[in-house]
Design a protein around this motif. Structure first.
Motif, PDB file in Angstrom:
ATOM      1  N   GLY A  14       2.023  -4.495  13.816  1.00 49.32           N
ATOM      2  CA  GLY A  14       2.475  -4.800  12.465  1.00 49.32           C
ATOM      3  C   GLY A  14       3.952  -4.527  12.239  1.00 49.32           C
ATOM      4  N   LEU A  15       4.432  -5.102  11.152  1.00 46.60           N
ATOM      5  CA  LEU A  15       5.852  -5.049  10.823  1.00 46.60           C
ATOM      6  C   LEU A  15       6.338  -3.632  10.532  1.00 46.60           C
ATOM      7  CD1 LEU A  15       8.411  -6.661  10.360  1.00 46.60           C
ATOM      8  CD2 LEU A  15       7.655  -7.052   8.005  1.00 46.60           C
ATOM      9  N   VAL A  16       5.511  -2.831   9.844  1.00 46.15           N
ATOM     10  CA  VAL A  16       5.932  -1.472   9.509  1.00 46.15           C
ATOM     11  C   VAL A  16       6.138  -0.652  10.777  1.00 46.15           C
ATOM     12  CG1 VAL A  16       5.264   0.683   8.396  1.00 46.15           C
ATOM     13  CG2 VAL A  16       4.886  -1.491   7.218  1.00 46.15           C
ATOM     14  N   THR A  17       5.193  -0.728  11.701  1.00 45.49           N
ATOM     15  CA  THR A  17       5.319   0.007  12.963  1.00 45.49           C
ATOM     16  C   THR A  17       6.520  -0.470  13.757  1.00 45.49           C
ATOM     17  OG1 THR A  17       2.948   0.462  13.092  1.00 45.49           O
ATOM     18  CG2 THR A  17       4.176   0.537  15.157  1.00 45.49           C
ATOM     19  N   PHE A  18       6.725  -1.783  13.785  1.00 45.66           N
ATOM     20  CA  PHE A  18       7.869  -2.354  14.489  1.00 45.66           C
ATOM     21  C   PHE A  18       9.182  -1.805  13.932  1.00 45.66           C
ATOM     22  CE2 PHE A  18      10.973  -5.966  14.470  1.00 45.66           C
ATOM     23  CZ  PHE A  18      11.301  -5.941  15.813  1.00 45.66           C
ATOM     24  N   ALA A  19       9.326  -1.827  12.598  1.00 43.92           N
ATOM     25  CA  ALA A  19      10.554  -1.345  11.963  1.00 43.92           C
ATOM     26  C   ALA A  19      10.711   0.169  12.146  1.00 43.92           C
ATOM     27  CB  ALA A  19      10.554  -1.703  10.482  1.00 43.92           C
ATOM     28  N   LEU A  20       9.598   0.899  12.051  1.00 39.30           N
ATOM     29  CA  LEU A  20       9.642   2.352  12.207  1.00 39.30           C
ATOM     30  C   LEU A  20      10.063   2.729  13.625  1.00 39.30           C
ATOM     31  CD1 LEU A  20       9.057   5.168  11.015  1.00 39.30           C
ATOM     32  CD2 LEU A  20       6.673   4.874  11.736  1.00 39.30           C
ATOM     33  N   ALA A  21       9.458   2.076  14.612  1.00 38.42           N
ATOM     34  CA  ALA A  21       9.810   2.360  16.002  1.00 38.42           C
ATOM     35  C   ALA A  21      11.273   2.020  16.269  1.00 38.42           C
ATOM     36  CB  ALA A  21       8.903   1.575  16.943  1.00 38.42           C
ATOM     37  N   HIS A  22      11.743   0.920  15.689  1.00 36.75           N
ATOM     38  CA  HIS A  22      13.149   0.533  15.833  1.00 36.75           C
ATOM     39  C   HIS A  22      14.072   1.650  15.363  1.00 36.75           C
ATOM     40  CE1 HIS A  22      16.893  -1.121  14.137  1.00 36.75           C
ATOM     41  NE2 HIS A  22      16.864  -1.965  15.154  1.00 36.75           N
ATOM     42  N   ASP A  23      13.813   2.167  14.171  1.00 34.51           N
ATOM     43  CA  ASP A  23      14.684   3.197  13.600  1.00 34.51           C
ATOM     44  C   ASP A  23      14.592   4.505  14.381  1.00 34.51           C
ATOM     45  OD1 ASP A  23      15.350   1.297  11.751  1.00 34.51           O
ATOM     46  OD2 ASP A  23      14.206   2.185  10.106  1.00 34.51           O
ATOM     47  N   MET A  24      13.378   4.841  14.836  1.00 32.67           N
ATOM     48  CA  MET A  24      13.215   6.078  15.599  1.00 32.67           C
ATOM     49  C   MET A  24      13.910   6.001  16.954  1.00 32.67           C
ATOM     50  SD  MET A  24       9.345   7.318  14.803  1.00 32.67           S
ATOM     51  CE  MET A  24       8.970   8.098  13.240  1.00 32.67           C
ATOM     52  N   ILE A  25      13.901   4.828  17.565  1.00 29.93           N
ATOM     53  CA  ILE A  25      14.581   4.679  18.850  1.00 29.93           C
ATOM     54  C   ILE A  25      16.090   4.825  18.671  1.00 29.93           C
ATOM     55  CG2 ILE A  25      15.145   2.972  20.647  1.00 29.93           C
ATOM     56  CD1 ILE A  25      12.143   2.131  20.470  1.00 29.93           C
ATOM     57  N   LYS A  26      16.614   4.353  17.555  1.00 31.28           N
ATOM     58  CA  LYS A  26      18.034   4.582  17.280  1.00 31.28           C
ATOM     59  C   LYS A  26      18.308   6.081  17.141  1.00 31.28           C
ATOM     60  CE  LYS A  26      20.521   1.932  14.769  1.00 31.28           C
ATOM     61  NZ  LYS A  26      21.070   1.231  13.591  1.00 31.28           N
ATOM     62  N   SER A  27      17.366   6.813  16.525  1.00 32.96           N
ATOM     63  CA  SER A  27      17.514   8.266  16.422  1.00 32.96           C
ATOM     64  C   SER A  27      17.424   8.922  17.800  1.00 32.96           C
ATOM     65  CB  SER A  27      16.440   8.845  15.497  1.00 32.96           C
ATOM     66  OG  SER A  27      16.633   8.417  14.167  1.00 32.96           O
ATOM     67  N   HIS A  28      16.573   8.359  18.672  1.00 37.68           N
ATOM     68  CA  HIS A  28      16.448   8.875  20.032  1.00 37.68           C
ATOM     69  C   HIS A  28      17.789   8.777  20.767  1.00 37.68           C
ATOM     70  CE1 HIS A  28      15.727   8.393  24.390  1.00 37.68           C
ATOM     71  NE2 HIS A  28      14.741   9.260  24.213  1.00 37.68           N
TER      72      HIS A  28
ATOM     73  N   ARG B  95       0.826  -1.212   0.000  1.00 35.73           N
ATOM     74  CA  ARG B  95       0.000   0.000   0.000  1.00 35.73           C
ATOM     75  C   ARG B  95       0.862   1.264   0.000  1.00 35.73           C
ATOM     76  NH1 ARG B  95      -2.779  -3.274   3.643  1.00 35.73           N
ATOM     77  NH2 ARG B  95      -1.970  -2.114   5.413  1.00 35.73           N
ATOM     78  N   GLY B  96       1.905   1.241  -0.805  1.00 30.56           N
ATOM     79  CA  GLY B  96       2.770   2.404  -0.930  1.00 30.56           C
ATOM     80  C   GLY B  96       3.776   2.572   0.193  1.00 30.56           C
ATOM     81  N   MET B  97       3.738   1.695   1.180  1.00 30.89           N
ATOM     82  CA  MET B  97       4.661   1.771   2.309  1.00 30.89           C
ATOM     83  C   MET B  97       5.785   0.776   2.098  1.00 30.89           C
ATOM     84  SD  MET B  97       4.889   3.390   5.297  1.00 30.89           S
ATOM     85  CE  MET B  97       3.183   3.766   5.718  1.00 30.89           C
ATOM     86  N   GLU B  98       7.019   1.244   2.150  1.00 28.48           N
ATOM     87  CA  GLU B  98       8.174   0.370   1.971  1.00 28.48           C
ATOM     88  C   GLU B  98       8.803   0.048   3.318  1.00 28.48           C
ATOM     89  OE1 GLU B  98      11.011   1.930  -0.748  1.00 28.48           O
ATOM     90  OE2 GLU B  98       9.622   1.921  -2.461  1.00 28.48           O
TER      91      GLU B  98
END
Length: 203
Positions: A130-144, A99-102
Motif C-alpha cells: 500500500g501507499l502508506v507503507t511505501f511512503a513511510l519506508a521511503h522516509d525512513m530510508i532517508k533517515s537511515h 482512517r486517520g492516517m495522513e
C-alpha cells in the motif's frame, strides 16, 4: 485577497483550473508517466522533441502524456515565442487522510516510481503493502542514510520483510544518491535477523 476554506487553502483571485485528477493517481502507478513528469521537473524549459529523444516510449505516447500532465495542471507551457514549446513542471503536494492516517504525495515519491521498472521492489512494496507503507519506508530510508534508524527498525515499523527492506533501501540509495559514494553496507538482511529489538516506538 486570499482566504481558506475547509478543503482549500491559499485561495486568491487567480484560481487556475485543476482537472484530470486521475493523472495524479497514475503518476504513482505508471513509471513512464512518472518519468516524463520527473524529466520536466529536473530540466525546466525542456521541449517535447527533447523529451521524445530522452524517452523509451513512442513519440505519440509522449505527446499524449504531455496533454494529460498539462490538463491536470502538473506542467505548464513557458509563455514566450519559442518554437517548439517549452515546458516546466509545477510543484504539488497531494495530501490524503484515510482512517486517520495522513500521507503526502509529492514529486519526490513520483521520482521514485519513475524507477519502478529498473527496481521492481518499488512496485512490489507499493502494490502489495500500500501507499502508506511505501511512503513511510521511503522516509525512513532517508533517515537511515543519516544514521537515525536501522534496517531492522524500518522492517519492523513497516511490516516489510528484511530482504524487501534492504532491496528497497539499495534502490532508494541509488535513486536519491543517498550517503557517500559507497553502497549502504551498515546492515544486510542476514545481519539484522537475530538482533535484539531496538525500535524507535513501541509496537
Amino acid at each position: 485577497m486570499s482566504y481558506e476554506t475547509e478543503h482549500v487553502r491559499g485561495v486568491d483571485n487567480s484560481i487556475a483550473p485543476i482537472t484530470g485528477v486521475p493523472t495524479f493517481t497514475e503518476l504513482l502507478t505508471n513509471p513512464d508517466l512518472a518519468t516524463l513528469y520527473t524529466a520536466i521537473r529536473h530540466s525546466p524549459a525542456i521541449t517535447a522533441p527533447e523529451l521524445v529523444d530522452l524517452s523509451t516510449i513512442s513519440k505519440k505516447t509522449v505527446y499524449e502524456y504531455l496533454g494529460k500532465l498539462a490538463q491536470a495542471g502538473l506542467i505548464t507551457e513557458i509563455e514566450d515565442e519559442s518554437n517548439p514549446k517549452r515546458y516546466e513542471a509545477e510543484k504539488f503536494e497531494l495530501q490524503l487522510t484515510i482512517r486517520g492516517m495522513e500521507v503526502s504525495i509529492t514529486p519526490e515519491l513520483v521520482a521514485v516510481v519513475a524507477h519502478a521498472t529498473e527496481y521492481p521492489v518499488i512496485a512490489r512494496v507499493r502494490d502489495e503493502h500500500g501507499l502508506v507503507t511505501f511512503a513511510l519506508a521511503h522516509d525512513m530510508i532517508k533517515s537511515h542514510s543519516v544514521g537515525d534508524i536501522t534496517v531492522r527498525q524500518i522492517a519492523s515499523l513497516t511490516d516489510l520483510s528484511h530482504g524487501t527492506t534492504y532491496d528497497l533501501l539499495e534502490a532508494l540509495y541509488d535513486i536519491h544518491d543517498l550517503g557517500d559514494d559507497s553502497d549502504p553496507t551498515t546492515y544486510t538482511p542476514d545481519d539484522v535477523v537475530d538482533e535484539d529489538d531496538d525500535l524507535l516506538t513501541e509496537r
